[in-house]
Scaffold this active site. Sequence first.
Site, mmCIF file in Angstrom:
data_model
loop_
_atom_site.group_PDB
_atom_site.id
_atom_site.type_symbol
_atom_site.label_atom_id
_atom_site.label_comp_id
_atom_site.label_asym_id
_atom_site.label_seq_id
_atom_site.Cartn_x
_atom_site.Cartn_y
_atom_site.Cartn_z
ATOM 1 N N GLY A 50 -7.366 0.322 8.119
ATOM 2 C CA GLY A 50 -7.956 1.634 7.846
ATOM 3 C C GLY A 50 -8.861 1.606 6.632
ATOM 4 O O GLY A 50 -9.965 2.165 6.649
ATOM 5 N N VAL A 81 -2.620 -1.882 13.647
ATOM 6 C CA VAL A 81 -2.554 -0.660 12.837
ATOM 7 C C VAL A 81 -1.236 -0.612 12.059
ATOM 8 O O VAL A 81 -0.186 -1.037 12.561
ATOM 9 C CB VAL A 81 -2.693 0.580 13.750
ATOM 10 N N SER A 98 -10.452 -0.930 5.467
ATOM 11 C CA SER A 98 -11.644 -1.703 5.805
ATOM 12 C C SER A 98 -12.616 -0.874 6.635
ATOM 13 O O SER A 98 -13.841 -0.976 6.456
ATOM 14 C CB SER A 98 -11.244 -2.974 6.559
ATOM 15 N N ASP A 126 -6.959 0.207 -1.601
ATOM 16 C CA ASP A 126 -7.476 -1.027 -1.002
ATOM 17 C C ASP A 126 -8.963 -0.956 -0.655
ATOM 18 O O ASP A 126 -9.574 -1.984 -0.358
ATOM 19 C CB ASP A 126 -6.711 -1.373 0.284
ATOM 20 N N LYS A 176 -7.455 -8.041 5.697
ATOM 21 C CA LYS A 176 -7.107 -8.820 4.502
ATOM 22 C C LYS A 176 -5.652 -9.258 4.593
ATOM 23 O O LYS A 176 -4.827 -8.651 5.265
ATOM 24 C CB LYS A 176 -7.338 -8.013 3.223
#
Length: 295
Positions: A103, A96, A105, A137, A11
């Site tokens: 992470g 990362v 997602s 998130d 995102k």
Amino acid sequence: MNQIELKALAKINLGLDVLGRRENGYHDVRMVMQSIYLYDEVKIEKTEAPGITLASNLSFLPTGEGNIAYKAAKLLMEEFHIPAGVRITLNKHIPVAAGLAGGSSNAAAVLFGMNRMFRLGLKQEELMARGVRLGADVPYCIMRGTVLAEGIGEELSVLPAMPKCTVLIAKPPVSVSTKVVYEALDAKEIAEHPDIDGIIDGLEKHSLKQVAACMGNVLEDVTIPMHPVIEQIKQEMKDAGALNAMMSGSGPTVFGLFESRAAAREAQRRIREKSLTRQVYVTSIHSVRRDQDAN
């Protein structure tokens, strides 16, 4: 169903504003989130032996309780008393610790995949309610698309779809601590807030140029002084024809919106040529059909 393979999408934040800090340390935010077609491949397989095993193509990633995808599997296995085990394989392409929710997602994909694999019957809203226990998130990464996020990021409202465009993603070789960035923000007065309403108005008018013109990220004022390479990358994108370029999340990743794929390729070439970063990808906006349920 003994295995399932999923794409866990990255995102970007078209707008990120921070309204204040809560007593528990979390921050009230107002953000416009957008999924893009840059993704990790997540494979989930049933195993006869109970428990969770996790593997990744990145040797430095934790493979146990320290991995949010592992935590997602454990959450569902404990709640639904799943007797079988699972093997999770993460083939990661999203940079990362980059402000791209890689992470989160991955965790969202595990929740979605296990819901289908074990026929748990959870609707999207029920998956999102579990996801927020893993990270702010994660609910968005289950929903995806163009979304307004409020509260600590868990209050989500669907927005009109982002106009199609080419997106250039560049992650410089620096590390940014989200905790440090927010602490630095708390220590200063926010002089100017991003025009979140202007972005939403642009989306309603289906105007890519208005969305780009109104983009803003309040965390840039903190992160860019720490890492000036972020501003250099933004400028290279704009010089090559980006409608606008901005840092995503707490950084350090920069994204640019382009009407022309050729212009995005030129910006990619310039950024690599100047050795600002090797992690630079040309991709696109990912739209979501809203007529499908999670299960």
